[in-house]
Scaffold this motif. Structure first.
Motif, PDB file in Angstrom:
ATOM      1  N   UNK A   1       0.862  -1.192   0.000  1.00  9.18           N
ATOM      2  CA  UNK A   1       0.000   0.000   0.000  1.00  9.18           C
ATOM      3  C   UNK A   1       0.897   1.241   0.000  1.00  9.18           C
ATOM      4  N   UNK A   2       1.345   1.624  -1.180  1.00  6.75           N
ATOM      5  CA  UNK A   2       2.350   2.675  -1.289  1.00  6.75           C
ATOM      6  C   UNK A   2       1.817   3.974  -1.884  1.00  6.75           C
ATOM      7  N   UNK A   3       0.493   4.155  -1.897  1.00  2.00           N
ATOM      8  CA  UNK A   3      -0.064   5.355  -2.511  1.00  2.00           C
ATOM      9  C   UNK A   3       0.422   6.632  -1.841  1.00  2.00           C
ATOM     10  N   UNK A   4       0.575   6.612  -0.523  1.00  3.97           N
ATOM     11  CA  UNK A   4       1.004   7.824   0.178  1.00  3.97           C
ATOM     12  C   UNK A   4       2.413   8.220  -0.249  1.00  3.97           C
ATOM     13  N   UNK A   5       3.313   7.251  -0.351  1.00  6.20           N
ATOM     14  CA  UNK A   5       4.680   7.560  -0.762  1.00  6.20           C
ATOM     15  C   UNK A   5       4.719   8.027  -2.208  1.00  6.20           C
ATOM     16  N   UNK A   6       3.940   7.371  -3.081  1.00  5.68           N
ATOM     17  CA  UNK A   6       3.880   7.778  -4.482  1.00  5.68           C
ATOM     18  C   UNK A   6       3.334   9.207  -4.588  1.00  5.68           C
ATOM     19  N   UNK A   7       2.295   9.499  -3.831  1.00  9.27           N
ATOM     20  CA  UNK A   7       1.702  10.836  -3.882  1.00  9.27           C
ATOM     21  C   UNK A   7       2.683  11.895  -3.383  1.00  9.27           C
ATOM     22  N   UNK A   8       3.425  11.586  -2.330  1.00  9.00           N
ATOM     23  CA  UNK A   8       4.408  12.531  -1.790  1.00  9.00           C
ATOM     24  C   UNK A   8       5.471  12.859  -2.836  1.00  9.00           C
ATOM     25  N   UNK A   9       5.969  11.832  -3.494  1.00  8.73           N
ATOM     26  CA  UNK A   9       6.982  12.042  -4.524  1.00  8.73           C
ATOM     27  C   UNK A   9       6.390  12.740  -5.746  1.00  8.73           C
ATOM     28  N   UNK A  10       5.142  12.430  -6.058  1.00  7.63           N
ATOM     29  CA  UNK A  10       4.492  13.081  -7.192  1.00  7.63           C
ATOM     30  C   UNK A  10       4.310  14.566  -6.933  1.00  7.63           C
ATOM     31  N   UNK A  11       3.927  14.913  -5.707  1.00  5.39           N
ATOM     32  CA  UNK A  11       3.796  16.327  -5.360  1.00  5.39           C
ATOM     33  C   UNK A  11       5.134  17.045  -5.528  1.00  5.39           C
ATOM     34  N   UNK A  12       6.194  16.436  -5.077  1.00  8.63           N
ATOM     35  CA  UNK A  12       7.517  17.048  -5.212  1.00  8.63           C
ATOM     36  C   UNK A  12       7.904  17.238  -6.673  1.00  8.63           C
ATOM     37  N   UNK A  13       7.376  16.380  -7.538  1.00 17.04           N
ATOM     38  CA  UNK A  13       7.677  16.477  -8.967  1.00 17.04           C
ATOM     39  C   UNK A  13       6.792  17.488  -9.686  1.00 17.04           C
TER      40      UNK A  13
END
Length: 329
Positions: free
Chosen positions: A152-164
Motif C-alpha cells: 500500500x504505497x499510494x502515500x509515498x507515491x503521492x508525496x513524490x508526485x507532489x515534489x515532482x
C-alpha cells in the motif's frame, strides 16, 4: 518553467466525472457537464498511439479540447511518449492533463502501465517528471492504494508526485488486485491526505450525496470523483455538488423530459460515432437509462437488439416515460 504556478488544481465544485473506458466519451461528458460538474475527465488515451495517430485512437479520442473543465487522461510506460502526448494535447487546448496510474485491466498492466506503475515507483516518478516538464498546464495523477494489500504505497507515491509538480491526486480506494470487488476503503485514503499538501480526491463506490459526505469524512479528501455512479444518472454529480457545496440543485428529468434527454444523448452518439457504431456503443447507456426508468424486460430487449436507430428512437418514449425516482440523500 515555474512549477509553482500550476502546483495546485482544485476546480469549484470539487466533484469530478471519472474516466471510464468506452463510457466517458465526448457526448457523455457534455451531458454530465450540462447538469453541472467541477470537471470531467476523458477516456484513457494511450500516449504512444496518440502521438503516432493510430486510427483506433483517433476514432474515439476526440477529446473536447475546446470544452471547459475537461482533463485529458494519458496512459503509458515510456516517459518520452507520455511527454510527447502531453505536448500534443496541451498544444491543442487541453486545460488539464491527468496521468493514469490506476487502471487495473490486464491489457494495460500487462504493458507495464496503469496501476502496474505502482510496482515501479522510481520509474513512475520519471514518467511524472517528464509530463510535468513538458507542459505549462496543471498535471494531475489518478492511482490506487497500491498493487495489493502487501504494498500500500499510494502515500509515498503521492508525496513524490507532489515534489515532482503534480497539482492534484485522485485515489481510488482499492488496490489493483481488488479490481472493483468488495468496497472501496475511503478511510485508507487518509494516509495520502496526510502525506501531501496538494488537493486529494476520493474515488470509488460514491453514488449519492450521503456516500460523498462519508467518503470525505473518512478520507479527509478535498473532493470526490464519480464513475459508475453516473451511469444512467448523469445529473448525480450536480446533486452531490448541491448537497455538499450549495451549488444549484439540478432539475432531475422525469417523464417526457427524461425521454428527451436520453433521445438527445442517443442522437449525439450517432453523430459522434456514425449510425452503426453509435447504435452499438449507445446500448450500454440505454441499458443504464432503462435500469433507472424500470423499463419492462420485453421492451428493453427490443431496444437493445434493434439495429435501426429510427426503431430505437420510436421505442424510447414507451420505455422511458415511467417517473424517475431518486433515493433521498
Amino acid at each position: 518553467m515555474n512549477l509553482t504556478a500550476k502546483q495546485r488544481f482544485l476546480p469549484a465544485p470539487p466533484v469530478a466525472l471519472a474516466p471510464l473506458a468506452g463510457i466517458t466519451d465526448l457526448p457523455f461528458r457534455q451531458l454530465v457537464a450540462s447538469f453541472g460538474a467541477g470537471w470531467v475527465v476523458s477516456e484513457m488515451v494511450a500516449s504512444q498511439d496518440m502521438v503516432q495517430a493510430k486510427p483506433s485512437v483517433r476514432d474515439r479520442a476526440e477529446l473536447g479540447f475546446d470544452q471547459g473543465a475537461t482533463a485529458v487522461q494519458l496512459a503509458g510506460r515510456d516517459p518520452y511518449w507520455m511527454a510527447e502526448a502531453a505536448r500534443m494535447v496541451a498544444g491543442n487546448g487541453a486545460a488539464v492533463i491527468d496521468i493514469n496510474m490506476g487502471c487495473p485491466a490486464k491489457k494495460v498492466t500487462g504493458g507495464l502501465s496503469g496501476s502496474a506503475l505502482l510496482r515501479t515507483p522510481d520509474h513512475a516518478l520519471r514518467l511524472i517528471e517528464a509530463v510535468v516538464e513538458a507542459v505549462d498546464v496543471p498535471v494531475t495523477l489518478k492511482t490506487r492504494l497500491g498493487w495489493d494489500d502487501d504494498s500500500l504505497n499510494a502515500a509515498d507515491v503521492a508525496r513524490r508526485a507532489e515534489a515532482a509538480g503534480i497539482a492534484l491526486v485522485t485515489i481510488h480506494g482499492r488496490t489493483r488486485c481488488q479490481f472493483y470487488k468488495g468496497r472501496a476503503d475511503w478511510s485508507a485514503i487518509r494516509a495520502v491526505r496526510d502525506a501531501v499538501t496538494i488537493p486529494v480526491i476520493a474515488n470509488g463506490d460514491i453514488t449519492t450525496p450521503a456516500d460523498a459526505r462519508t467518503a470525505m469524512s473518512l478520507s479527509g479528501a478535498d473532493g470526490v470523483m464519480i464513475g459508475r455512479g453516473a451511469q444512467g444518472r448523469p445529473w448525480v454529480l450536480a446533486q452531490i455538488s448541491a448537497a455538499l457545496y450549495g451549488t444549484p440543485a439540478p432539475v432531475v428529468p422525469q417523464g417526457q423530459a427524461f425521454c428527451d434527454m436520453v433521445s438527445n444523448h442517443y442522437e449525439a452518439m450517432l453523430t459522434f460515432y456514425g449510425a452503426d457504431l453509435g447504435n452499438r456503443v449507445a446500448r450500454k447507456h440505454l441499458g443504464w437509462y432503462m435500469d433507472t426508468a424500470g423499463t419492462p424486460a420485453p421492451l428493453r430487449s427490443a431496444i437493445l437488439t434493434a439495429t435501426d436507430p429510427a426503431r430505437v428512437l420510436s421505442l424510447l418514449p414507451d420505455a422511458l416515460t415511467p417517473t424517475v425516482t431518486e433515493v433521498a440523500a
